[in-house]
Design a protein around this motif. Structure first.
Motif, PDB file in Angstrom:
ATOM      1  N   UNK A   1      -4.103  -6.298   3.999  1.00 19.03           N
ATOM      2  CA  UNK A   1      -2.660  -6.133   3.959  1.00 19.03           C
ATOM      3  C   UNK A   1      -2.020  -4.932   3.622  1.00 19.03           C
TER       4      UNK A   1
ATOM      5  N   UNK B   1      15.392  -3.963  -1.259  1.00 17.88           N
ATOM      6  CA  UNK B   1      15.618  -2.682  -0.843  1.00 17.88           C
ATOM      7  C   UNK B   1      16.769  -2.000  -1.578  1.00 17.88           C
TER       8      UNK B   1
ATOM      9  N   UNK C   1      -6.757   0.595   3.410  1.00 17.11           N
ATOM     10  CA  UNK C   1      -7.238   0.188   2.236  1.00 17.11           C
ATOM     11  C   UNK C   1      -8.770   1.096   1.979  1.00 17.11           C
TER      12      UNK C   1
ATOM     13  N   UNK D   1      -0.850   6.952   6.967  1.00 20.30           N
ATOM     14  CA  UNK D   1      -0.193   6.954   5.511  1.00 20.30           C
ATOM     15  C   UNK D   1      -0.950   7.636   4.327  1.00 20.30           C
ATOM     16  N   UNK D   2      -2.341   7.471   4.072  1.00 22.41           N
ATOM     17  CA  UNK D   2      -3.055   8.067   3.209  1.00 22.41           C
ATOM     18  C   UNK D   2      -4.053   9.218   3.740  1.00 22.41           C
TER      19      UNK D   2
ATOM     20  N   UNK E   1       8.984  16.456  -0.363  1.00 23.18           N
ATOM     21  CA  UNK E   1       8.192  17.000  -1.451  1.00 23.18           C
ATOM     22  C   UNK E   1       7.711  18.607  -1.161  1.00 23.18           C
TER      23      UNK E   1
ATOM     24  N   UNK F   1       1.116  -1.045   0.098  1.00 18.71           N
ATOM     25  CA  UNK F   1       0.017  -0.177  -0.048  1.00 18.71           C
ATOM     26  C   UNK F   1       0.987   1.161  -0.121  1.00 18.71           C
ATOM     27  N   UNK F   2       0.869   2.087  -1.108  1.00 17.64           N
ATOM     28  CA  UNK F   2       1.942   3.053  -1.317  1.00 17.64           C
ATOM     29  C   UNK F   2       1.319   4.355  -1.050  1.00 17.64           C
ATOM     30  N   UNK F   3       1.985   5.241  -0.189  1.00 18.26           N
ATOM     31  CA  UNK F   3       1.374   6.166   0.499  1.00 18.26           C
ATOM     32  C   UNK F   3       1.408   7.272  -0.607  1.00 18.26           C
ATOM     33  N   UNK F   4       2.273   7.420  -1.399  1.00 15.99           N
ATOM     34  CA  UNK F   4       2.294   8.334  -2.354  1.00 15.99           C
ATOM     35  C   UNK F   4       1.494   8.334  -3.260  1.00 15.99           C
TER      36      UNK F   4
ATOM     37  N   UNK G   1      -2.804   0.614  -3.739  1.00 16.10           N
ATOM     38  CA  UNK G   1      -2.125  -0.747  -3.767  1.00 16.10           C
ATOM     39  C   UNK G   1      -1.031  -0.598  -5.017  1.00 16.10           C
TER      40      UNK G   1
END
Lengths: 379, 295
Positions: A185, A126, B104, B183-184, B218, A106-109, A113
């Protein structure tokens, strides 16, 4: 929440992802029996929540059942990064033609997903990401539509030339996406994803991290939590609904709010001390929370002084004061306590503390300097 | 002047009859926020505190009261749904205080918020306040005072600590925004920096970040290119170990990314004045603004 490899494998298996059969053992004889069933040549893998298991001697190849017994005997009970190995996974040793990496995070930027796929698998991803980022193919999935068939195929083509393998990989991508969304997840990883000399595509190792916020909905996943794989004080804190992380220093910290808790640790360091922990007692802080916090911190023999840093907003400082007084009544706190509190019901809090001969400061810097000094004197 | 909320804000409280919602609705009313409606499904027709009408749905509330901002105090299991509902009803600014929403869920919420042209602040945030005009969320009103410094932060109580330092030293605030520790999140540092840069009522900006992610990096690049007003910055978590989640779901150093050093380095490059301690905010602002800020 981290899952053990054997738990992650079970989730992948349920989703139909092709893997070699394996099983988990808690004793050397169990491991030996599994090895015999699997034909003797197996890999014994320590089940602990720590990276670098292989380097620590926690992953060993056995050529026969006798070796499997030996290795399991060695690995079970050993310490890896301070964690005791209570279980081993026994899996057949695979014949490997190629190794790839397949991860879904799960990518914050991208706020979505994101698949990360690389034919440079088996090693520390990494490191690949840092040194040769061009070797990683990234693909963000719009959660409204899910992973689309052509996206899965594109990822498959980025790994293999053989179309049968491409299709097999695409299927695994779809299955992994299903595991990811179906279990809440924040990370689902297959590393390595291998091809065998016969051309089969197989998942050899799996890593899954569940978003803690999902556990409310998914009590069955919560049952997979392994308390013994955690620092005992951290497990106790979690049961008491406290956010706590043990560190190496000698200044215990009790703070409300995660940001202020981090800033407090930083300030301890700034004034020459070392924080013993991160502890956030949260917003609406009942006296019980404070008592539990003090109990957990005082079990650490390294702690030489304790700092309370409370900025009352929703948190009522008089609740915290009552908690401190009650805790010191219930058990003897042998190290000095420095209390800084300001905000909601501050004067009432000070009255409560003064009644039992305690005082409170209102300035954060002053309080931190004092507790660092006290810890140094007692060290 | 201010950003996002002011005296024209007509606030609707989702979850107004719950424990948290009721407590903070009272506090906001006391502060002077125009709380025009509450929403709790099944309790439509009631009056909160004898005067704020409660509706079953956000759409009803908007139709009857002209609410233009929603604040959400519903439990995590229903919070994503509450955001969808507010945005669907056409509310342009939605503030979600709730902590513990699965990431999610947020990944499904955000495309919806964007496609409707709405702004979400949070979740897992203390909300925002334009001192003397409108408080939306849980930031204690008594520690704020009107003025010309804009503040944006990922934290709650650390924000209070810094705001308190400002107020005690006679430095007022235009608007203080807590963007949240998840995070989001719906509104990031850059959104706030852009708004503060455009706001004629803001003369300097305080930015309080923490470890985890790349939002601060950023933001620093944005400051370098676009922000002409002085910016003072702080990063919490310089002593945080790698790979551990420090309370906030978003406060985690992954690999070598998201460290305090990395973020402070970005600040330095962008000409952001770095606060080593929360208390440093006062001296740094005074140096940059002189007596200007003291009004």
């Amino acid at each position: 929440m981290n899952l053990h490899e054997y738990q992650a494998r079970a989730l992948l298996k349920t989703a139909g992802i092709p893997m070699l059969d394996g099983d988990v053992a808690s004793t050397p004889t169990e491991a030996e029996a599994i090895a015999r069933r699997l034909g003797g040549k197996v890999v014994i893998k320590a089940q602990v929540h720590a990276g670098g298991r292989g380097k620590a001697g926690g992953v060993k190849l056995a050529r026969n059942t006798a070796e499997a017994l030996d290795h399991a005997t060695q690995i079970l009970g050993m310490q890896i990064k301070g964690l005791t190995v209570n279980k081993v996974l026994v899996v057949p040793a695979a014949d490997i033609a190629t190794e790839s990496y397949l991860g879904l995070v799960m990518d914050r930027e991208s706020q979505a997903p994101v698949f990360m796929v690389s034919s440079a698998g088996g090693v520390d991803i990494e490191e690949v990401a840092a040194k040769t980022p061009e070797k990683i193919v990234r693909l963000a999935v719009d959660p409204t539509y899910g992973l689309l068939p052509h996206q899965a195929l594109t990822l498959g083509f980025s790994l293999y030339r053989d179309f049968n393998q491409v299709k097999a990989a695409a299927r695994i991508m779809e299955q992994l996406y299903g595991v990811f969304t179906g279990n809440g997840c924040s990370l689902a990883e297959i590393n390595p994803l291998v091809t065998t000399p016969a051309g089969q595509v197989l998942a050899l190792d799996a890593k899954i991290v569940i978003d803690d916020n999902e556990l409310f909905w998914r009590p069955e996943l919560g049952l997979m939590r392994d308390d013994s794989a955690e620092e005992p004080s951290e497990a106790a804190a979690r049961r008491a609904n406290l956010s706590f992380i043990k560190l190496e220093g000698n200044v215990g910290c009790v703070v409300n709010g995660a940001g202020l808790a981090m800033a407090t640790m930083d300030l301890v360091k700034y004034y020459g001390g070392e924080p013993a922990n991160f502890l956030d007692i949260g917003g609406s802080s009942s006296p019980e929370k404070v008592i539990n916090a003090l109990k957990i911190i005082t079990t650490d023999p390294r702690v030489r002084a304790i700092l309370f840093n409370i900025f009352g907003g929703i948190t009522r400082t008089d609740d915290v004061a009552n908690g401190i007084v009650e805790a010191t009544r219930q058990f003897k706190v042998k190290v000095p306590i420095v209390i800084r509190l300001t905000g909601t019901n501050e004067s009432e809090a000070i009255r409560i503390l003064e009644k039992v001969g305690m005082t409170a400061l209102s300035d954060m810097d002053e309080a931190v300097q004092r507790v660092v000094q006290l810890a140094r004197k007692a060290a | 002047m201010s950003i996002f909320v002011d005296r024209n804000t007509r606030l609707l409280v989702q979850g107004i009859t719950g424990r948290e919602g009721a407590f903070h609705a009272r506090q906001m009313i006391e502060y002077g926020t125009a709380v025009v409606a509450g929403v709790t499904p099944g309790k439509g027709g009631q009056k909160f505190e004898g005067r704020v009408p409660v509706f079953n749905t956000v759409a009803d509330a908007v139709r009857h009261t002209g609410a233009n901002c929603a604040v959400i105090y519903v439990p995590p299991m229903a919070a994503a749904g509450a955001i969808f509902e507010a945005v669907d009803a056409g509310i342009p600014l939605v503030v979600c205080i709730t902590e513990g929403i699965p990431v999610m869920h947020m990944s499904r919420v955000m495309p919806f918020v964007r496609s409707h042209g709405a702004r979400l602040i949070g979740p897992n945030c203390p909300g925002l306040i334009t001192p003397g005009e409108s408080k939306v969320g849980i930031i204690p009103g008594n520690i704020c005072t009107p003025g010309r410094v804009g503040l944006v932060s990922r934290s709650g109580t650390l924000t209070y600590e810094v705001v308190n330092q400002l107020t005690r030293n006679g430095i007022g605030q235009s608007t203080c925004v807590g963007i949240g520790g998840d995070p989001i999140i719906g509104t990031d540092f850059i959104d706030c920096l852009r708004a503060f840069q455009e706001d004629p009522g803001t003369e300097a900006i305080v930015m309080i970040g923490e470890i985890g992610g790349t939002d601060e990096q950023r933001a620093a690049a944005f400051v370098k290119e676009r922000v002409t007003k002085p910016v003072v910055g702080f990063i919490a978590g310089q002593t945080a170990p790698k790979g551990r989640r420090m309370g906030h779901a978003g406060a985690i150093i992954s690999g070598s990314s998201g460290t305090a050093e990395e973020k402070l380095g970005a600040f330095e490059t962008a000409g952001v004045d770095i606060m080593r301690r929360p208390v440093d905010v006062v001296a740094l602002l005074e140096k940059r603004l002189g007596a200007l800020s003291k009004r």
